[in-house]
Design a protein around this motif. Structure first.
Motif, short mmCIF file in Angstrom:
data_model
loop_
_atom_site.label_atom_id
_atom_site.label_comp_id
_atom_site.label_asym_id
_atom_site.label_seq_id
_atom_site.Cartn_x
_atom_site.Cartn_y
_atom_site.Cartn_z
N TYR A 169 9.67 18.98 11.65
CA TYR A 169 11.05 19.19 11.20
C TYR A 169 11.52 20.50 11.84
O TYR A 169 10.71 21.23 12.42
CB TYR A 169 11.17 19.16 9.67
CG TYR A 169 10.68 20.35 8.91
CD1 TYR A 169 9.35 20.45 8.51
CD2 TYR A 169 11.56 21.38 8.55
CE1 TYR A 169 8.91 21.54 7.80
CE2 TYR A 169 11.12 22.47 7.82
CZ TYR A 169 9.79 22.56 7.46
OH TYR A 169 9.35 23.64 6.75
N GLY A 170 12.80 20.78 11.75
CA GLY A 170 13.41 21.86 12.54
C GLY A 170 12.64 23.17 12.53
O GLY A 170 12.30 23.70 13.60
N TYR A 171 12.36 23.67 11.32
CA TYR A 171 11.77 25.01 11.25
C TYR A 171 10.36 25.04 11.85
O TYR A 171 9.98 25.97 12.57
CB TYR A 171 11.76 25.49 9.79
CG TYR A 171 11.13 26.84 9.63
CD1 TYR A 171 11.64 27.95 10.32
CD2 TYR A 171 10.01 27.03 8.82
CE1 TYR A 171 11.06 29.19 10.21
CE2 TYR A 171 9.42 28.28 8.70
CZ TYR A 171 9.95 29.35 9.40
OH TYR A 171 9.36 30.59 9.29
N ARG A 194 10.42 24.98 15.59
CA ARG A 194 10.77 26.30 16.14
C ARG A 194 9.54 27.20 16.16
O ARG A 194 9.28 27.92 17.14
CB ARG A 194 11.88 26.90 15.28
CG ARG A 194 12.37 28.22 15.81
CD ARG A 194 13.63 28.68 15.11
NE ARG A 194 13.91 30.05 15.51
CZ ARG A 194 13.64 31.12 14.79
NH1 ARG A 194 13.09 30.99 13.58
NH2 ARG A 194 13.91 32.33 15.24
N LYS A 195 8.77 27.14 15.05
CA LYS A 195 7.55 27.97 14.98
C LYS A 195 6.53 27.55 16.04
O LYS A 195 5.91 28.38 16.69
CB LYS A 195 6.92 27.84 13.58
CG LYS A 195 7.56 28.77 12.58
CD LYS A 195 6.65 29.18 11.44
CE LYS A 195 5.87 28.05 10.82
NZ LYS A 195 5.07 28.47 9.67
N TYR A 198 18.63 23.68 16.31
CA TYR A 198 19.00 22.61 15.36
C TYR A 198 20.12 21.71 15.91
O TYR A 198 20.01 20.48 15.82
CB TYR A 198 19.35 23.21 13.99
CG TYR A 198 18.23 24.06 13.40
CD1 TYR A 198 16.89 23.80 13.72
CD2 TYR A 198 18.48 25.11 12.54
CE1 TYR A 198 15.86 24.58 13.21
CE2 TYR A 198 17.45 25.89 12.01
CZ TYR A 198 16.15 25.62 12.36
OH TYR A 198 15.13 26.38 11.85
N TRP A 249 14.49 11.38 6.88
CA TRP A 249 14.42 12.33 5.77
C TRP A 249 13.19 11.99 4.95
O TRP A 249 12.95 10.83 4.62
CB TRP A 249 15.66 12.22 4.88
CG TRP A 249 16.89 12.88 5.45
CD1 TRP A 249 17.89 12.27 6.12
CD2 TRP A 249 17.22 14.26 5.37
NE1 TRP A 249 18.85 13.18 6.49
CE2 TRP A 249 18.46 14.43 6.04
CE3 TRP A 249 16.60 15.40 4.83
CZ2 TRP A 249 19.09 15.65 6.15
CZ3 TRP A 249 17.23 16.62 4.95
CH2 TRP A 249 18.46 16.75 5.61
N ARG A 266 10.60 19.47 -1.11
CA ARG A 266 11.92 19.70 -0.47
C ARG A 266 12.15 18.59 0.55
O ARG A 266 11.22 18.21 1.27
CB ARG A 266 11.93 21.05 0.22
CG ARG A 266 13.29 21.43 0.76
CD ARG A 266 13.33 22.83 1.32
NE ARG A 266 13.29 23.83 0.26
CZ ARG A 266 12.50 24.89 0.28
NH1 ARG A 266 11.66 25.08 1.27
NH2 ARG A 266 12.51 25.76 -0.71
N ASN A 267 13.38 18.08 0.54
CA ASN A 267 13.73 17.05 1.53
C ASN A 267 13.91 17.68 2.90
O ASN A 267 14.66 18.65 3.03
CB ASN A 267 15.03 16.38 1.11
CG ASN A 267 14.78 15.05 0.45
OD1 ASN A 267 13.74 14.41 0.70
ND2 ASN A 267 15.69 14.61 -0.38
N LYS A 268 13.24 17.11 3.90
CA LYS A 268 13.34 17.66 5.25
C LYS A 268 13.56 16.52 6.24
O LYS A 268 13.13 15.40 6.00
CB LYS A 268 12.05 18.41 5.62
CG LYS A 268 11.85 19.66 4.80
CD LYS A 268 10.46 20.19 4.91
CE LYS A 268 10.32 21.40 3.99
NZ LYS A 268 8.92 21.80 3.85
N ARG A 269 14.19 16.89 7.32
CA ARG A 269 14.44 15.86 8.35
C ARG A 269 13.41 16.02 9.46
O ARG A 269 13.39 17.04 10.15
CB ARG A 269 15.85 16.05 8.90
CG ARG A 269 16.29 14.94 9.79
CD ARG A 269 17.75 15.11 10.12
NE ARG A 269 18.25 13.91 10.77
CZ ARG A 269 19.47 13.44 10.62
NH1 ARG A 269 20.31 14.06 9.84
NH2 ARG A 269 19.86 12.36 11.24
N TYR A 283 11.65 14.88 13.03
CA TYR A 283 12.03 14.30 14.32
C TYR A 283 10.78 13.97 15.12
O TYR A 283 9.76 14.65 15.01
CB TYR A 283 12.84 15.31 15.16
CG TYR A 283 14.20 15.64 14.62
CD1 TYR A 283 15.32 14.91 15.01
CD2 TYR A 283 14.37 16.70 13.74
CE1 TYR A 283 16.58 15.23 14.54
CE2 TYR A 283 15.63 17.03 13.26
CZ TYR A 283 16.72 16.29 13.66
OH TYR A 283 17.98 16.61 13.19
#
Lengths: 345, 109
Positions: free
Chosen positions: B33-35, B38-39, B54, B70, B76-79, B81
Motif C-alpha cells: 500500500y502507499g506508505y 514509499r518505505k 500517491y 481496499w 485500518r482500511n488500506k488500498r 496495489y
C-alpha cells in the motif's frame, strides 16, 4: 489528530467530487500509518510544531490535490503553434479590415483630431475581442480532441500534411546580391507607415501639419485648391493603406527578409493612379482663384505659374515611377527566367 | 535559488520522472500500500515525496498498469496495489528501453 483532519479537509476541497472521498481515505490511511510510526519512534505524540513541520513537507493542500488531476491545458503543446499562427493572421486581417472601415468612416464625416483619435483607440479593444474568440475556439478544439482522441481527425493539427517543398526560400539568397531587410527595418517601416497615415488623415482638418505657419498666408491668399484635390487625397490614403497592410502582413508572417518585387510593383501601380489623376486635370487647373472676376488680372500669371509647376512636377514623378515599375517588372521576369533555366539543368 | 540551481532542479526532476515510474512498477511486482511502498523504495535508495508517489499510483492504475483493492490491515482500511497483466508487459518493455539507454549512456561516458 485535528491538524491532519484539517489538512485532509483542505486537500479534499480541491479534488474532483467524484473521487474525493476515495482519494482522501487512501491519503488518510497512508498518513496515519506514517504518523503512527513517527510517534512509536518518539514514544510520544507529535507536538503541534512537529506535526506542522511534517505536514509542511507534504506541501500546500492545493498543490497536493493538483497532483491527482490530469495535466490540463487550455491549448496544448501540439495545438499551440497553430493557435499562435491563426492568432497572428486574425490580428493582421482584423487590423486591415478595421483600417479600411475606419478610413471610410472618417471619410464619411469631416476628419478631425478627435474622430481619428477615437477610431485609433478602438483598435486595442477590437483586437482583444478577436483574441478572446480565437482562444475560445481553440480551447474548444483542445477540449474535444482531449476528450475523444482520434474521433475528430479534422481537428488534429495538420502536421502530417506538411511538405518540405512549401518551405520559404532562405532570406540570404536574394537575387542580385541584395541584403535581406532586417526585422528592425521592417518594424520601423510599419510604425512610420502607420504614423504617416494618421498624420495624413489629420491634414485636411489641420493644414498647419502640412505647411506650418504658411497656413495663415494660404487662408489670406486669393488661391484655393480645385475640387479634384479631395479625390487625389483619398487615393494617397489608399496607396498608403495598401503598402502598410502588405508590410504588416510580411512582418506577421515572418516574410520580411524576402524580396519585395511584387509588393513594389503593386504599390507603384496603385501609386500611378493619383499621379494619372493629377495629369488628367483639364488645363492643369490644380489651384483656382477664390474670386476670378476680381483677381484674374492681378494674380492670373502667378496662378498659371503655380499650376504649370505642379503639372511638371507630376510629370517628372510619374516618369520616375513608370521607369521604376518597368525596372521591377524586368527584374522579376529575369529572376523567373533564371529560376526556370536553373530548374531545367 | 539561483538560476543555475533552478535549472539543475528542473533537469533533475525531468530525469527522475521516467525512472520513478519504472521503479514503482518494478517494486509493485509484489503487493504494497502507499506508505509501505514509499518505505520500500526509500530502503533501496530511492526517496519519493508522498505528494508525488500517491498520485502516481492512481495514474498508473487509471492507465491499467496496476490493480488495487481496499483491505483491512492493522485495524485500518488500506488500498493495496500490485502490477496488472498489462503492467507486467509494459514493465518488461520499459525495462528493456531503460537498459538500452543506460548502456548507451555508459558507452558515451
Amino acid at each position: 489528530m485535528e491538524l491532519l483532519d484539517r489538512y485532509l479537509e483542505a486537500v479534499k476541497k480541491h479534488l474532483p467530487w467524484q473521487r474525493q472521498d476515495d482519494i482522501i481515505a487512501e491519503l488518510r490511511a497512508n498518513l496515519e500509518s506514517q504518523l503512527e510510526e513517527k510517534e512509536a519512534a518518539l514514544g510520544r505524540p507529535l507536538t503541534t510544531g512537529e506535526a506542522e513541520d511534517w505536514l509542511r513537507q507534504m506541501g500546500p493542500p492545493i498543490h497536493v490535490a493538483a497532483r491527482y488531476q490530469p495535466q490540463r491545458y487550455l491549448i496544448g503543446p501540439a495545438l499551440f503553434p497553430f493557435y499562435l499562427y491563426v492568432l497572428k493572421m486574425t490580428f493582421f486581417w482584423a487590423t486591415v479590415i478595421w483600417t479600411i472601415v475606419a478610413v471610410l468612416q472618417i471619410a464619411a464625416q469631416t476628419p478631425s483630431e478627435l474622430t481619428v483619435l477615437a477610431t485609433v483607440l478602438r483598435l486595442p479593444g477590437m483586437l482583444m475581442t478577436t483574441a478572446a474568440w480565437v482562444t475560445l475556439i481553440f480551447a474548444i478544439i483542445e477540449f474535444a480532441a482531449a476528450r475523444c482522441p482520434g474521433k475528430f481527425p479534422m481537428l488534429a493539427p495538420p502536421s502530417a500534411n506538411w511538405s518540405p517543398g512549401d518551405l520559404p526560400p532562405l532570406g540570404q539568397q536574394l537575387a542580385g546580391g541584395k541584403k535581406p531587410h532586417s526585422f528592425a527595418h521592417a518594424v520601423a517601416e510599419v510604425i512610420f507607415g502607420f504614423l504617416f497615415l494618421v498624420w495624413w488623415l489629420l491634414v485636411p482638418r489641420h493644414p498647419y501639419l502640412l505647411i506650418g505657419p504658411g497656413v495663415l498666408y494660404w487662408h489670406a491668399s486669393p488661391f484655393q485648391l480645385a475640387p479634384f484635390s479631395v479625390l487625389f487625397y483619398w487615393w494617397v490614403v489608399v496607396v498608403n493603406v495598401v503598402q502598410l497592410a502588405w508590410r504588416s502582413a510580411d512582418l506577421i508572417r515572418g516574410s520580411w527578409p524576402r524580396p519585395r518585387t511584387a509588393q513594389t510593383i503593386v504599390v507603384s501601380a496603385v501609386g500611378l493612379i493619383p499621379l494619372g489623376l493629377l495629369l488628367s486635370v483639364p488645363d492643369h487647373a490644380y489651384v483656382l482663384l477664390r474670386n476670378p472676376a476680381l483677381d484674374q488680372a492681378h494674380y492670373g500669371a502667378a496662378l498659371n505659374s503655380i499650376n504649370l509647376s505642379i503639372h511638371w512636377s507630376a510629370v517628372v514623378i510619374c516618369a520616375f515611377t513608370v521607369l521604376g515599375l518597368v525596372w521591377e517588372i524586368g527584374r522579376m521576369s529575369l529572376n523567373a527566367y533564371r529560376k526556370r533555366t536553373a530548374a531545367m539543368r | 535559488m539561483t538560476l543555475t540551481e533552478n535549472l539543475f532542479e528542473n533537469l533533475r526532476l525531468e530525469l527522475r520522472r521516467g525512472c520513478l515510474t519504472l521503479a514503482v512498477l518494478a517494486e509493485l511486482r509484489q503487493e504494497y500500500y502507499g506508505y509501505t511502498l514509499r518505505k520500500a523504495l526509500a530502503e533501496r535508495g530511492l526517496e519519493i515525496d508522498e505528494s508525488t508517489l500517491y498520485p502516481l499510483l492512481r495514474r498508473l492504475e487509471a492507465q491499467g498498469l496496476l490493480t488495487s483493492e481496499w483491505r483491512e490491515e492493522d485495524k485500518r482500511n488500506k488500498r493495496f496495489y500490485r502490477l496488472s497483466t498489462d503492467g507486467e508487459q509494459m514493465f518488461g518493455q520499459l525495462l528493456g528501453e531503460w537498459q538500452a539507454i543506460n548502456a548507451s549512456i555508459s558507452n558515451i561516458l
